[in-house]
Scaffold this motif. Structure first.
Motif, short mmCIF file in Angstrom:
data_model
loop_
_atom_site.label_atom_id
_atom_site.label_comp_id
_atom_site.label_asym_id
_atom_site.label_seq_id
_atom_site.Cartn_x
_atom_site.Cartn_y
_atom_site.Cartn_z
N GLU A 285 31.39 -41.38 -45.47
CA GLU A 285 29.86 -41.44 -43.59
C GLU A 285 31.32 -41.42 -43.14
O GLU A 285 31.06 -40.51 -41.87
CB GLU A 285 28.93 -42.51 -43.80
CG GLU A 285 27.78 -42.12 -44.76
CD GLU A 285 27.07 -44.32 -44.39
OE1 GLU A 285 27.32 -45.10 -43.38
OE2 GLU A 285 26.23 -44.41 -45.25
N GLU A 286 31.90 -41.60 -43.51
CA GLU A 286 33.66 -41.98 -42.77
C GLU A 286 33.78 -40.11 -42.47
O GLU A 286 34.60 -40.02 -42.06
CB GLU A 286 34.34 -43.16 -42.86
CG GLU A 286 33.91 -44.43 -42.99
CD GLU A 286 34.62 -45.71 -43.92
OE1 GLU A 286 35.82 -44.81 -43.72
OE2 GLU A 286 34.75 -46.77 -43.10
N GLY A 287 33.56 -39.68 -43.28
CA GLY A 287 34.20 -38.42 -43.54
C GLY A 287 35.71 -37.93 -44.31
O GLY A 287 35.73 -37.00 -44.34
N TYR A 288 35.39 -38.82 -45.16
CA TYR A 288 36.55 -38.42 -46.50
C TYR A 288 35.56 -38.12 -47.77
O TYR A 288 34.53 -39.03 -48.23
CB TYR A 288 36.87 -39.81 -46.53
CG TYR A 288 37.83 -40.40 -45.81
CD1 TYR A 288 39.25 -39.30 -45.47
CD2 TYR A 288 37.30 -42.07 -44.82
CE1 TYR A 288 39.63 -40.54 -44.27
CE2 TYR A 288 37.90 -42.46 -44.06
CZ TYR A 288 39.41 -41.54 -43.69
OH TYR A 288 40.22 -41.83 -42.32
N LYS A 289 35.88 -37.09 -48.47
CA LYS A 289 36.10 -36.42 -49.53
C LYS A 289 36.39 -37.76 -50.67
O LYS A 289 37.14 -37.06 -51.50
CB LYS A 289 36.13 -34.86 -49.85
CG LYS A 289 35.91 -33.94 -48.06
CD LYS A 289 36.26 -32.69 -49.04
CE LYS A 289 35.62 -31.65 -47.65
NZ LYS A 289 36.48 -30.16 -47.73
N VAL A 290 35.58 -38.42 -51.11
CA VAL A 290 35.78 -39.30 -51.82
C VAL A 290 35.07 -39.09 -52.97
O VAL A 290 33.33 -38.95 -52.86
CB VAL A 290 36.10 -40.55 -51.61
CG1 VAL A 290 36.75 -41.69 -51.97
CG2 VAL A 290 37.13 -40.83 -50.35
#
Lengths: 395, 105
Positions: A285-290
Motif C-alpha cells: 500500500e505504501e508503494g514498495y515491491k515487497v
C-alpha cells in the motif's frame, strides 16, 4: 463431515495423533508442550484411542521408548520442546539411523540459559543434522495437518525417516483458533494401516536392528540416510498433493506471497509468516515491491524452491528466530549455501528476531525493511547479519 | 577334533548374506555374525598343553565367546576363528595347562 472446533495448537497436535492412531505414545511433560500428551492420555483413558501411553521419567526415555516401539513395528508419537528436545538429542540420531518413522510434535521454545519458556526455533534448528524431517506450522490448522502429512512422508518406503512438526510456543501452543478436524475415514484412507516392512519384531522372521558398523560399512549407512532425505523432497510434494486432494488444503515447501514482481522478498517460518504477510500488504500500500515467503519444510532443505525464489528478486532477506553462535542464522546460512553456485543471485540479508518470545512487531519489520532497502539502493550488503528489535539501551 | 557348533550357521550365512546396505543397517540373516571372525583381534593366544589337562571343563565353562568346545574324550578344543585371547581360560585353569603366548604376525 469434518467438524470445526476452537482449540490450541497443542490440542490440534493431540487430535492429529489420535487420527493417525499410533499404538505407542511415550512422552514427558514440558512447557509449552505438556498439553499434547495430556490430551492424548485423556483420549487413551476414555477409550477413544487404542494405544499404550507410556509415562516415562525423562524425554531421553520418551524418545527411547518410541525407538523401541517403532523398531518392534508400530506407529508411534511423542511431543516435547526446548530442553526436552535437547535431552533427546543422541536418540534422535539413532531414530534416523535405524530409519524409524517416529513423528514428534514440538512447541518451539528457546533454550537455556537464561531460562526462558517462550518461543523461538533454537530447539528444532539445533537438531537439523540429526536426520529428522522438519516441518514448521504457521497456525493451529497447519499443526494438525502437518502431523498427518509427516506420518505419510516418514512411513513412505522411499524415505523411512522420523519427522518433527514445530509450532511456535504460546503464539500457537496456547492460542485458540478454529481448527477443522478431518473425518477419521479420510485420514485412514490417507495414511493406511501401518505395516512395517523393515523394522519389526517377529520371531518367525528374526532380524538384527541397531547393529554395530565398522569403518567398512558406516559411511554407506550414513549415505543411505542422506539419500533418503533427498528422496523425501519428492515424497513430500506427493504427500502435499494427495493431502490437498483429500482434505482441500494446499501445502508447499515454500509458500510465496505477492512475490511475482517483488524487488525484496522476506523469508521466514512458522507463525511469523502470518505477521509478515500482513506487513507485506501494508508495504505494498505504501508503494514498495515487497513479497513474503514461508518455509514449511526446513529439512530436507527446499533447495530448488529457494533457487526459484532467488530468481524472482533483487534482495532476499531472512527473518529468523534462531542464531548459530559464531556465524549467522541457520536458515540464511543454508539458503546461502543453496545459491552459492548460481550465476545470478540476489543480495542476501539475515535478520535475527523474536528470540525467547519477544514479539516481532511491524516496527521491527520496518527496521529490517530500511536495512534491506538501503542494500537494494546501494547494490551491496555491508553487514549480512542484523539483530532487529534489540534493546541497545540495555546492552 | 570337535567341530564348530557354528558350522551350519557359517555356511548358511555365507550363502545368504550380502554386503548390500539395508535401510537402518538391518541384518536380515539370523546368526550371521558368525562370519565375522573376531579371532583377528587377538594379541595373546591360548596354547593348550594336553599332557597337563585334568579335564575339569572350567575353561569350557568360563570361555565367554564360547570358542572352546570339547572333543570326544572331553579335552578342550580352541576355535581360533573367534578366540579373542582374553586369557580367562588360562586364568581359570587349575592345572596350568593353558599358556598365553603373544601372537607373532
Amino acid at each position: 463431515m469434518p467438524i470445526r472446533k476452537v482449540m490450541k495448537a497443542n490440542e490440534a497436535a493431540a487430535w492429529a495423533a489420535k487420527l493417525a492412531k499410533p499404538k505407542v505414545i511415550a512422552a514427558f511433560p514440558i512447557t509449552p508442550s505438556t498439553l499434547v500428551p495430556e490430551k492424548i492420555s485423556e483420549f487413551v483413558a476414555n477409550g477413544e484411542l487404542d494405544a499404550e501411553f507410556i509415562k516415562v521419567e525423562s524425554e531421553h526415555s520418551a524418545i527411547s521408548a518410541c525407538v523401541g516401539a517403532a523398531a518392534a513395528g508400530v506407529r508411534t508419537f511423542t511431543a516435547t520442546a526446548s530442553q526436552g528436545l535437547a535431552l533427546m538429542h543422541e536418540i534422535l540420531f539413532i531414530a534416523a539411523g535405524m530409519r524409524l518413522p517416529i513423528v514428534m510434535a514440538i512447541g518451539n521454545r528457546a533454550l537455556s540459559a537464561p531460562i526462558n519458556i517462550w518461543n523461538d526455533w533454537q530447539d528444532t534448528i539445533s537438531q537439523r543434522d540429526t536426520g529428522w524431517i522438519q516441518f514448521y506450522a504457521e497456525n493451529n490448522q497447519e499443526a494438525l495437518d502437518l502431523i498427518l502429512i509427516a506420518y505419510k512422508v516418514a512411513e513412505d518406503e522411499r524415505v523411512l525417516l522420523p519427522a518433527m512438526v514445530g509450532f511456535d510456543a504460546f503464539i500457537l501452543t496456547h492460542t485458540v483458533e478454529p481448527v477443522e478436524i478431518p473425518d477419521q475415514e479420510v485420514v485412514d484412507e490417507f495414511l493406511g494401516e501401518y505395516e512395517p516392512k523393515h523394522a519389526y519384531l517377529d520371531p518367525a522372521r528374526p532380524i538384527t536392528q541397531g547393529t554395530l558398523a565398522f569403518p567398512a560399512h558406516y559411511m554407506e549407512a550414513r549415505y543411505k540416510v542422506w539419500e533418503a532425505m533427498e528422496r523425501a523432497k519428492e515424497v513430500i510434494d506427493e504427500a502435499f498433493a494427495e493431502f490437498e486432494k483429500r482434505f482441500g488444503r494446499k501445502y508447499q515447501k515454500i509458500e510465496e506471497y505477492r512475490t511475482d514482481d517483488a524487488e525484496m522478498i522476506f523469508v521466514t517460518m512458522g507463525s511469523l509468516a502470518g505477521t509478515l504477510k500482513e506487513w507485506v500488504d501494508k508495504k505494498r500500500e505504501e508503494g514498495y515491491k515487497v513479497g513474503a515467503a514461508k518455509i514449511t519444510v526446513y529439512r530436507p532443505f527446499p533447495v530448488e524452491e529457494i533457487k526459484a525464489l532467488a530468481k524472482k528478486t533483487k534482495v532476499l532477506a531472512f527473518i529468523e528466530k534462531n542464531i548459530t553462535i559464531g556465524l549467522y542464522g541457520a536458515v540464511f546460512t543454508d539458503a546461502s549455501a543453496t545459491l552459492i553456485n548460481e550465476k545470478e543471485k540476489p543480495l542476501m540479508l539475515d535478520f535475527i528476531a523474536g528470540l525467547g518470545g519477544r514479539d516481532v512487531t511491524f516496527e521491527q519489520l520496518d527496521e529490517a525493511f530500511s536495512i534491506t532497502r538501503r542494500a537494494l539502493e546501494e547494490g551491496k550488503v555491508e553487514k549480512p547479519i542484523n539483530w532487529i528489535g534489540l534493546r541497545k539501551e540495555i546492552l | 577334533m570337535a567341530e564348530s557348533p557354528f558350522k551350519a550357521d557359517i555356511e548358511r550365512a555365507q550363502r545368504e548374506l550380502t554386503e548390500k546396505m539395508t535401510p537402518g543397517a538391518i541384518v536380515y540373516i539370523p546368526g550371521s555374525s558368525v562370519i565375522n571372525k573376531t579371532g583377528s583381534w587377538r594379541v595373546f593366544r591360548p596354547e593348550f598343553h594336553r599332557d597337563k589337562c585334568v579335564r575339569c571343563y572350567l575353561c569350557y565353562i568360563y570361555c565367554p565367546e564360547p570358542s572352546i568346545y570339547l572333543d570326544d574324550e572331553g579335552y578342550p578344543v580352541f576355535d581360533y576363528d573367534y578366540c579373542k585371547g582374553c586369557g580367562i581360560c588360562a586364568n581359570e585353569c587349575p592345572a596350568k595347562a593353558i599358556e598365553m603366548v603373544r601372537e607373532v604376525k
